[in-house]
Design a protein around this motif. Sequence first.
Motif, PDB file in Angstrom:
ATOM      1  N   ALA A  78     -11.338  40.914 -17.139  1.00 34.29           N
ATOM      2  CA  ALA A  78     -12.050  40.595 -18.393  1.00 34.29           C
ATOM      3  C   ALA A  78     -13.540  40.428 -18.100  1.00 34.29           C
ATOM      4  CB  ALA A  78     -11.478  39.328 -18.997  1.00 34.29           C
ATOM      5  N   LYS A  79     -13.859  39.800 -16.982  1.00 36.68           N
ATOM      6  CA  LYS A  79     -15.273  39.562 -16.650  1.00 36.68           C
ATOM      7  C   LYS A  79     -15.976  40.888 -16.323  1.00 36.68           C
ATOM      8  CE  LYS A  79     -18.770  36.826 -15.308  1.00 36.68           C
ATOM      9  NZ  LYS A  79     -19.481  35.877 -16.144  1.00 36.68           N
ATOM     10  N   ARG A  80     -15.229  41.808 -15.696  1.00 40.63           N
ATOM     11  CA  ARG A  80     -15.818  43.122 -15.405  1.00 40.63           C
ATOM     12  C   ARG A  80     -16.122  43.862 -16.707  1.00 40.63           C
ATOM     13  NH1 ARG A  80     -12.352  43.798 -11.085  1.00 40.63           N
ATOM     14  NH2 ARG A  80     -10.849  44.968 -12.344  1.00 40.63           N
ATOM     15  N   GLU A  81     -15.155  43.760 -17.632  1.00 33.16           N
ATOM     16  CA  GLU A  81     -15.337  44.488 -18.901  1.00 33.16           C
ATOM     17  C   GLU A  81     -16.316  43.787 -19.833  1.00 33.16           C
ATOM     18  OE1 GLU A  81     -11.322  44.772 -20.249  1.00 33.16           O
ATOM     19  OE2 GLU A  81     -10.844  46.342 -18.786  1.00 33.16           O
ATOM     20  N   ARG A  82     -16.401  42.446 -19.725  1.00 25.38           N
ATOM     21  CA  ARG A  82     -17.306  41.676 -20.601  1.00 25.38           C
ATOM     22  C   ARG A  82     -18.155  40.762 -19.734  1.00 25.38           C
ATOM     23  NH1 ARG A  82     -14.946  37.903 -24.371  1.00 25.38           N
ATOM     24  NH2 ARG A  82     -13.010  37.747 -23.223  1.00 25.38           N
ATOM     25  N   PRO A  83     -19.204  41.285 -19.128  1.00 21.58           N
ATOM     26  CA  PRO A  83     -19.994  40.473 -18.187  1.00 21.58           C
ATOM     27  C   PRO A  83     -20.598  39.220 -18.834  1.00 21.58           C
ATOM     28  CG  PRO A  83     -20.647  42.795 -18.101  1.00 21.58           C
ATOM     29  CD  PRO A  83     -19.709  42.654 -19.259  1.00 21.58           C
ATOM     30  N   ASP A  84     -20.692  39.196 -20.172  1.00 22.82           N
ATOM     31  CA  ASP A  84     -21.245  38.004 -20.839  1.00 22.82           C
ATOM     32  C   ASP A  84     -20.262  36.849 -20.924  1.00 22.82           C
ATOM     33  OD1 ASP A  84     -23.566  39.286 -21.224  1.00 22.82           O
ATOM     34  OD2 ASP A  84     -23.202  39.831 -23.340  1.00 22.82           O
ATOM     35  N   LEU A  85     -19.006  37.122 -20.631  1.00 25.51           N
ATOM     36  CA  LEU A  85     -18.001  36.054 -20.667  1.00 25.51           C
ATOM     37  C   LEU A  85     -18.410  34.961 -19.669  1.00 25.51           C
ATOM     38  CD1 LEU A  85     -15.091  35.094 -21.469  1.00 25.51           C
ATOM     39  CD2 LEU A  85     -14.263  36.406 -19.513  1.00 25.51           C
ATOM     40  N   VAL A  86     -18.408  33.711 -20.145  1.00 27.32           N
ATOM     41  CA  VAL A  86     -18.775  32.593 -19.256  1.00 27.32           C
ATOM     42  C   VAL A  86     -17.491  31.893 -18.805  1.00 27.32           C
ATOM     43  CG1 VAL A  86     -20.015  30.398 -19.100  1.00 27.32           C
ATOM     44  CG2 VAL A  86     -20.982  32.282 -20.447  1.00 27.32           C
ATOM     45  N   ILE A  87     -17.352  31.715 -17.497  1.00 24.39           N
ATOM     46  CA  ILE A  87     -16.145  31.057 -16.962  1.00 24.39           C
ATOM     47  C   ILE A  87     -16.561  29.794 -16.222  1.00 24.39           C
ATOM     48  CG2 ILE A  87     -14.122  31.322 -15.461  1.00 24.39           C
ATOM     49  CD1 ILE A  87     -14.336  34.358 -15.893  1.00 24.39           C
ATOM     50  N   GLY A  88     -15.957  28.685 -16.606  1.00 21.69           N
ATOM     51  CA  GLY A  88     -16.308  27.404 -15.988  1.00 21.69           C
ATOM     52  C   GLY A  88     -15.101  26.693 -15.403  1.00 21.69           C
ATOM     53  N   VAL A  89     -15.284  26.128 -14.212  1.00 28.43           N
ATOM     54  CA  VAL A  89     -14.242  25.292 -13.596  1.00 28.43           C
ATOM     55  C   VAL A  89     -14.787  23.866 -13.545  1.00 28.43           C
ATOM     56  CG1 VAL A  89     -12.867  24.855 -11.525  1.00 28.43           C
ATOM     57  CG2 VAL A  89     -13.317  27.214 -12.257  1.00 28.43           C
ATOM     58  N   ILE A  90     -14.079  22.961 -14.201  1.00 24.68           N
ATOM     59  CA  ILE A  90     -14.565  21.588 -14.350  1.00 24.68           C
ATOM     60  C   ILE A  90     -13.559  20.647 -13.686  1.00 24.68           C
ATOM     61  CG2 ILE A  90     -15.305  19.869 -16.094  1.00 24.68           C
ATOM     62  CD1 ILE A  90     -14.993  22.539 -17.992  1.00 24.68           C
ATOM     63  N   GLY A  91     -14.014  19.496 -13.258  1.00 22.60           N
ATOM     64  CA  GLY A  91     -13.097  18.434 -12.845  1.00 22.60           C
ATOM     65  C   GLY A  91     -12.803  18.415 -11.358  1.00 22.60           C
ATOM     66  N   CYS A  92     -11.611  17.906 -11.029  1.00 23.00           N
ATOM     67  CA  CYS A  92     -11.301  17.554  -9.643  1.00 23.00           C
ATOM     68  C   CYS A  92     -11.330  18.735  -8.676  1.00 23.00           C
ATOM     69  CB  CYS A  92      -9.958  16.832  -9.597  1.00 23.00           C
ATOM     70  SG  CYS A  92     -10.054  15.251 -10.477  1.00 23.00           S
ATOM     71  N   MET A  93     -10.917  19.928  -9.137  1.00 21.91           N
ATOM     72  CA  MET A  93     -10.984  21.096  -8.241  1.00 21.91           C
ATOM     73  C   MET A  93     -12.418  21.476  -7.956  1.00 21.91           C
ATOM     74  SD  MET A  93      -8.293  23.997  -9.348  1.00 21.91           S
ATOM     75  CE  MET A  93      -8.850  25.437  -8.430  1.00 21.91           C
ATOM     76  N   ALA A  94     -13.273  21.311  -8.948  1.00 20.50           N
ATOM     77  CA  ALA A  94     -14.700  21.595  -8.746  1.00 20.50           C
ATOM     78  C   ALA A  94     -15.236  20.630  -7.701  1.00 20.50           C
ATOM     79  CB  ALA A  94     -15.457  21.439 -10.066  1.00 20.50           C
ATOM     80  N   ASP A  95     -14.861  19.355  -7.816  1.00 18.85           N
ATOM     81  CA  ASP A  95     -15.324  18.369  -6.843  1.00 18.85           C
ATOM     82  C   ASP A  95     -14.769  18.668  -5.451  1.00 18.85           C
ATOM     83  OD1 ASP A  95     -17.006  16.372  -8.184  1.00 18.85           O
ATOM     84  OD2 ASP A  95     -15.257  16.042  -9.441  1.00 18.85           O
ATOM     85  N   ARG A  96     -13.508  19.068  -5.376  1.00 20.50           N
ATOM     86  CA  ARG A  96     -12.900  19.268  -4.059  1.00 20.50           C
ATOM     87  C   ARG A  96     -13.395  20.550  -3.394  1.00 20.50           C
ATOM     88  NH1 ARG A  96      -9.188  20.898  -0.665  1.00 20.50           N
ATOM     89  NH2 ARG A  96      -8.279  22.539  -1.930  1.00 20.50           N
ATOM     90  N   GLU A  97     -13.436  21.630  -4.134  1.00 24.48           N
ATOM     91  CA  GLU A  97     -13.784  22.914  -3.517  1.00 24.48           C
ATOM     92  C   GLU A  97     -15.287  23.161  -3.523  1.00 24.48           C
ATOM     93  OE1 GLU A  97     -11.327  26.265  -4.434  1.00 24.48           O
ATOM     94  OE2 GLU A  97      -9.604  24.990  -4.912  1.00 24.48           O
ATOM     95  N   GLY A  98     -15.997  22.553  -4.456  1.00 19.55           N
ATOM     96  CA  GLY A  98     -17.455  22.685  -4.494  1.00 19.55           C
ATOM     97  C   GLY A  98     -17.904  24.138  -4.597  1.00 19.55           C
ATOM     98  N   ARG A  99     -19.034  24.425  -3.945  1.00 19.80           N
ATOM     99  CA  ARG A  99     -19.607  25.777  -4.036  1.00 19.80           C
ATOM    100  C   ARG A  99     -18.685  26.848  -3.472  1.00 19.80           C
ATOM    101  NH1 ARG A  99     -24.459  26.812  -5.558  1.00 19.80           N
ATOM    102  NH2 ARG A  99     -25.698  25.025  -6.159  1.00 19.80           N
TER     103      ARG A  99
END
Length: 480
Positions: A78-99
């Motif tokens: 979907a992101k390849r076909e619609r590069p404007d699509l915004v995808i966000g990961v929020i919360g504990c996985m973001a904190d654990r995995e970071g960048r």
Amino acid sequence: MSTTIPQIRSDARSFQLRVFGCQMNFYDGELMRASLMARGYTEVASSDQADVVLFHTCSVREGAEERVHGLLGELRRAKRERPDLVIGVIGCMADREGRELFDREPHVDIVCGSRHFPQLDSFIDRVMGGEERVCELGEAHSAVDLPVRDLSGRPAHWSAHVAVMRGCDLNCTYCIVPSVRGRVESRPLVEIVDEVKRLVDQGVTEVHLLGQTVDSYGRDLPSGERPSLARLLDELAAIDDLMRLRMITLHPSYIDADLANAMARSPQFMRFLPVPLQAGSDRVLKLMKRGYNTSLYRKRIDLLRDRMPDLELISDWIVGFPGETSEDYLESERMLCEIGFLQSYVFQYSPRPGTRAYEIQDNVPAEIKKERNNRLLALQRKVAYAKSPGLVGQTTSTMLEQGAKRHGGHWSGRTTTGHPVVVPDQPGYDAGMQLAIELVEHDGRSLIGKALGEPRRGQPHTRIAPPETVVPEAPTGFTV
Ligand code: SAH
Ligand code: SF4
Ligand code: F3S
């Protein structure tokens, strides 16, 4: 539900929000939803229709993370076909995995830690404005729970969650929560009371007070005016139209006589309380560094039951902790029966990188974990089913929650002590109303209630007498 926050955007944008994990995550999801909608976004059910796809994530077990990685994988095309699509990961996985999350999922645009979601809409704007990636982690500059809050994103009009504290200062060896959620941060008491009052003005009749260790509420605040959960319960008791108060989750170490007394005198407190034991073996509890053994746990429960003989308890259990023998596991079965929990959540141990238990070999085979999981749940069902019939003949009250699945034309709810009950529908009944009932029958799974008058707001609970029940003994002499 209407909101007083002005819409600041005229171009309609849509979002999809998927929430995983604990009640706190669902609560924060409600706040995010309300904040995006106040800014003109519409929520959609499918990622195909969404301009922004958000995952509010959990890291407590590996399976929860892998599920999100799977769903992120499905979005690559979907992101390849619609590069404007915004995808966000929020919360504990973001904190654990970071960048590093960007390395594994290069099509993700936003990585937003648990304490930063109040700025989520500005992160989306930055990405839409051309910034390649936004990553905000760790401590935030301002408190997560800002004084002005909009909880119109909650799913039920009559029931709401309210965070009283966030984070955890304990260090159970298996648990990722302290490292992703950070240290305890309690909210000021007036702020919580105001929020509850506002919700009650909007028609809310039931509030769940949330915290990773909700009974440690206030201990991090300055000593002079330091509040406690006991004081909070007393303050909330004055809110007439608040009918039911629940708390999630208590840690046995913070339970004291003050709290037990406040619960006992609260007219709203639902005597159905999660106090997770996690394991019945003292050896395993020590390896888990839970900070108590079974005898201390019993003492805390005795204290609560001394003040509230009708109190029912809920536990979480971890099966297959490294080194858990079949004898250790059987201790969990024995404790489940001895304490007589009404409900249990059972989890198979999942090693979490960065925790101390991760260093111990995860040596209980997956099939054994699964078997212990199923056995403990089956035993819990037996224990619960053995308890409810003893209540027939008692008078109590219930909140009308939703249409009963197994009983057409009935409402389902719970007694003041958490036992499932169904009540025949009548004209004028609505979700969130409280009804005085007599328990007239038990059909093997639920109690059947008969209304004793009209449902109304602000009605004090009728407490039920402690049941005379026979709790099955834990089976002995087998190996798992
Ligand atoms: N603060 C709460 C629990 C929060 S986490 C308490 O101390 O009781 C929710 C539940 O997930 C825990 O109660 C525990 O049973 C389970 N859990 C936490 N870490 C786990 C792990 N590594 N593997 C399996 N279950 C886990
Ligand atoms: Fe995790 Fe233990 Fe804190 Fe609960 S008390 S969140 S299990 S570290
Ligand atoms: Fe999961 Fe984070 Fe809650 S790890 S259980 S979402 S605090």
